[in-house]
Design an enzyme around this catalytic site. Structure first.
Site, PDB file in Angstrom:
ATOM      1  CB  CYS A 163      -0.986   0.042   1.147  1.00  0.00           C
ATOM      2  SG  CYS A 163      -2.208   1.331   0.837  1.00  0.00           S
ATOM      3  CB  CYS A 207      -3.921   4.225  -3.787  1.00  0.00           C
ATOM      4  SG  CYS A 207      -2.483   3.341  -4.328  1.00  0.00           S
TER       5      CYS A 207
HETATM    6  C1  FAD Z   1      -1.190   0.184   6.860  1.00  0.00           C
HETATM    7  C2  FAD Z   1      -1.647  -0.599   5.663  1.00  0.00           C
HETATM    8  C3  FAD Z   1      -2.658  -0.077   4.864  1.00  0.00           C
HETATM    9  C4  FAD Z   1      -3.097  -0.771   3.749  1.00  0.00           C
HETATM   10  N1  FAD Z   1      -4.116  -0.246   3.007  1.00  0.00           N
HETATM   11  C5  FAD Z   1      -4.600  -0.925   1.943  1.00  0.00           C
HETATM   12  C6  FAD Z   1      -5.728  -0.435   1.220  1.00  0.00           C
HETATM   13  O1  FAD Z   1      -6.296   0.597   1.550  1.00  0.00           O
HETATM   14  N2  FAD Z   1      -6.168  -1.140   0.160  1.00  0.00           N
HETATM   15  C7  FAD Z   1      -5.576  -2.321  -0.222  1.00  0.00           C
HETATM   16  O2  FAD Z   1      -6.036  -2.929  -1.179  1.00  0.00           O
HETATM   17  N3  FAD Z   1      -4.493  -2.810   0.447  1.00  0.00           N
HETATM   18  C8  FAD Z   1      -4.012  -2.163   1.518  1.00  0.00           C
HETATM   19  N4  FAD Z   1      -2.951  -2.666   2.244  1.00  0.00           N
HETATM   20  C9  FAD Z   1      -2.163  -3.793   1.678  1.00  0.00           C
HETATM   21  C10 FAD Z   1      -2.790  -5.177   1.878  1.00  0.00           C
HETATM   22  O3  FAD Z   1      -3.080  -5.398   3.226  1.00  0.00           O
HETATM   23  C11 FAD Z   1      -1.803  -6.222   1.362  1.00  0.00           C
HETATM   24  O4  FAD Z   1      -1.421  -5.875   0.047  1.00  0.00           O
HETATM   25  C12 FAD Z   1      -2.404  -7.625   1.356  1.00  0.00           C
HETATM   26  O5  FAD Z   1      -2.707  -8.019   2.658  1.00  0.00           O
HETATM   27  C13 FAD Z   1      -1.444  -8.597   0.678  1.00  0.00           C
HETATM   28  O6  FAD Z   1      -1.862  -9.923   0.856  1.00  0.00           O
HETATM   29  P1  FAD Z   1      -0.788 -11.110   0.925  1.00  0.00           P
HETATM   30  O7  FAD Z   1      -1.596 -12.351   1.106  1.00  0.00           O
HETATM   31  O8  FAD Z   1       0.154 -11.007  -0.200  1.00  0.00           O
HETATM   32  O9  FAD Z   1       0.046 -10.811   2.240  1.00  0.00           O
HETATM   33  P2  FAD Z   1      -0.461 -10.885   3.745  1.00  0.00           P
HETATM   34  O10 FAD Z   1      -1.928 -10.632   3.819  1.00  0.00           O
HETATM   35  O11 FAD Z   1       0.449 -10.006   4.523  1.00  0.00           O
HETATM   36  O12 FAD Z   1      -0.234 -12.403   4.159  1.00  0.00           O
HETATM   37  C14 FAD Z   1       1.018 -13.038   4.158  1.00  0.00           C
HETATM   38  C15 FAD Z   1       0.920 -14.250   5.100  1.00  0.00           C
HETATM   39  O13 FAD Z   1       2.080 -15.064   4.931  1.00  0.00           O
HETATM   40  C16 FAD Z   1       2.447 -15.576   6.197  1.00  0.00           C
HETATM   41  N5  FAD Z   1       3.864 -15.959   6.143  1.00  0.00           N
HETATM   42  C17 FAD Z   1       4.951 -15.153   6.173  1.00  0.00           C
HETATM   43  N6  FAD Z   1       6.083 -15.881   6.109  1.00  0.00           N
HETATM   44  C18 FAD Z   1       5.697 -17.190   6.010  1.00  0.00           C
HETATM   45  C19 FAD Z   1       6.407 -18.416   5.908  1.00  0.00           C
HETATM   46  N7  FAD Z   1       7.749 -18.465   5.907  1.00  0.00           N
HETATM   47  N8  FAD Z   1       5.691 -19.574   5.847  1.00  0.00           N
HETATM   48  C20 FAD Z   1       4.328 -19.548   5.850  1.00  0.00           C
HETATM   49  N9  FAD Z   1       3.617 -18.407   5.940  1.00  0.00           N
HETATM   50  C21 FAD Z   1       4.292 -17.240   6.027  1.00  0.00           C
HETATM   51  C22 FAD Z   1       2.156 -14.421   7.146  1.00  0.00           C
HETATM   52  O14 FAD Z   1       1.991 -14.888   8.480  1.00  0.00           O
HETATM   53  C23 FAD Z   1       0.876 -13.832   6.564  1.00  0.00           C
HETATM   54  O15 FAD Z   1      -0.285 -14.346   7.164  1.00  0.00           O
HETATM   55  C24 FAD Z   1      -2.513  -2.020   3.399  1.00  0.00           C
HETATM   56  C25 FAD Z   1      -1.509  -2.564   4.226  1.00  0.00           C
HETATM   57  C26 FAD Z   1      -1.087  -1.869   5.340  1.00  0.00           C
HETATM   58  C27 FAD Z   1      -0.036  -2.480   6.235  1.00  0.00           C
END
Ligand code: FAD
Length: 401
Positions: A162, A345
């Site tokens: 983000c 965004c």
């Molecule tokens: C402050 C903030 C504001 C945001 N605002 C927005 C917004 O307004 N709109 C929007 O669309 N997005 C927003 N986002 C971004 C959004 O939250 C992320 O892009 C999204 O969660 C990505 O999903 P993901 O599954 O790739 O990662 P995540 O949801 O972070 O999940 C990754 C997972 O992998 C696990 N993991 C890590 N390492 C390992 C390992 N070695 N083995 C097994 N599991 C592991 C972790 O525990 C976690 O549960 C925001 C994020 C933040 C922090």
């Protein structure tokens, strides 16, 4: 414990849960496991509103167990090693798990340690960050108790999740100071490692006006390199045409978006792009790995460019699921589904005001609604405060996208 799965998904965050749920909906006979160490699932976009004092942190967390789809196995552990030549991952307990197909979605690593003094002071001394569930409430504490002085907001220059979140909280803070009548005696400054506010020119122009409206001082190509919480000093490295220069700035509060990269376990694996950030080396259109054809990746850890949002995941999931099912069923005739780089965004530009920027790989605006995306709107604020969290928990994580 069983040691082989047809589809093994690494990470049970936004992407891992959404993909596993959608795969199960499309084919309930698939033998799927999710490897995820955390027993909590976080709605991270809500942390901006936690830091802004609009949400309570408890509104952004639920039990992971309630979102692992029925029939999907949950291995509550972390992957410690990838061996894609042999279709093996090693988990923390030392066990080896084998798979036919691998989906990698383990998010980003927050590299606090790359800023000297930051790990010691984050969450105290006026140094806050919305990038952690535990520290987002302290952001609001800093904003609420600010009595004028210097409020600094920083953003690392590399790819972060983000990319607009560091600005969103700054506009909320400035609006809070304005409403309390202390904006005039406050110096609000934004230090970003980027050359502009947002990579989409039309939105960048609007944000420049919004920043000017609050009297925010903007510093581009400026990376936070050191923080001293005790003396309340932040050191920025400014890149100028004639070289680099360091600037030490006094602060009363400092909000930090730290440097980010792929988790070390990915970075040091054969799956990674060979550069210091180490994102998973996928084709950015098909989400299939460039070298290992039974490996797919999506979400923040995938090398799809500057698209690291939950909204991007929402558009990536159907693409990945279609291409993965085609690979499983050995259907190649149809041609692959393609991800166009959509990301969004939702910029909170004040309390009750939101500018919804949606765009693709080429910075082309892609508004979902037939409205001018350059305008701040109350309706978009309501959408982000009420509808999107509901949609996230009840539709996206249930594979209904
Ligand atoms: C402050 C903030 C504001 C945001 N605002 C927005 C917004 O307004 N709109 C929007 O669309 N997005 C927003 N986002 C971004 C959004 O939250 C992320 O892009 C999204 O969660 C990505 O999903 P993901 O599954 O790739 O990662 P995540 O949801 O972070 O999940 C990754 C997972 O992998 C696990 N993991 C890590 N390492 C390992 C390992 N070695 N083995 C097994 N599991 C592991 C972790 O525990 C976690 O549960 C925001 C994020 C933040 C922090």
């Amino acid at each position: 414990m069983k040691r082989h799965y047809q589809v093994l998904i690494i990470g049970g965050g936004t992407a891992g849960i959404s993909v596993s749920a959608k795969l199960r909906r499309r084919n309930p006979r698939l033998d799927i496991a999710v490897v995820e160490p955390s027993d909590k699932h976080y709605y991270q976009p809500g942390w901006t509103l936690v830091g802004g004092g609009v949400f309570d942190a408890s509104q952004t967390v639920r039990d992971e167990a309630d979102y692992i789809p029925q029939g999907v196995s949950w291995l509550r552990d972390s992957v410690s090693e990838f061996d894609p030549e042999n279709n093996i991952v090693v988990i923390g307990s030392g066990e080896k798990i084998t798979y036919d197909f691998l989906v990698v979605c383990c998010g980003v690593q927050l590299d606090w340690h790359l800023v000297k003094g930051l790990p010691e002071t984050i969450g105290k001394n006026g140094v806050c960050s919305n990038y952690l569930f535990n520290t987002a409430p302290y952001t609001y504490e800093c904003i609420r108790t600010f009595q004028g002085g210097r409020a600094l907001f920083s953003q690392s220059g590399g790819l972060i999740k983000c990319g607009a979140a560091p600005q969103k909280i700054m506009y909320l803070a400035a609006d809070n100071f304005r409403r309390r009548g202390i904006l005039q005696q406050s110096g609000v400054s934004f230090f970003t490692g980027k050359p502009g506010l947002l990579r989409v020119p039309e939105i960048n122009a609007e944000l420049m006006k919004i920043a000017a409206r609050y009297g925010i001082n903007l510093h581009f190509n400026a990376n936070l390199v050191e923080v001293n919480g005790e003396t309340k000093e932040a050191v920025f490295e400014m890149t100028k045409a004639d070289g680099k220069e360091r600037l030490t700035v006094q602060f009363d509060m400092l909000h930090v978006a730290p440097p980010m990269s792929a988790p070390d376990v990915i970075k040091h694996s054969p799956l990674a792009v060979k550069d210091p950030f180490g994102w998973v080396d996928v084709n950015r259109d098909t989400l299939q790995h460039n070298s290992y054809k039974n490996v797919f990746s999506l979400g923040d850890v995938a090398n799809t460019g500057d698209t690291k949002t939950g909204a991007a995941v929402m558009k990536q999931v159907p693409v990945l699921v279609k291409n993965l099912l085609s690979a499983i069923e050995m259907k190649t005739a149809e041609g692959p589904a393609l991800y166009n780089g959509y990301t969004s965004c939702p910029l909170t530009t004040g309390y009750g005001k939101l500018l919804m920027a949606e765009f693709d790989h080429d910075n082309k605006l892609m508004p979902t609604f037939p409205l001018d995306p350059r305008k701040e709107r109350y309706s978009m604020w309501l959408l982000v405060k009420y509808f999107i969290p509901w949609f996230y928990w009840n539709r996206m994580l249930r594979g209904k996208i």
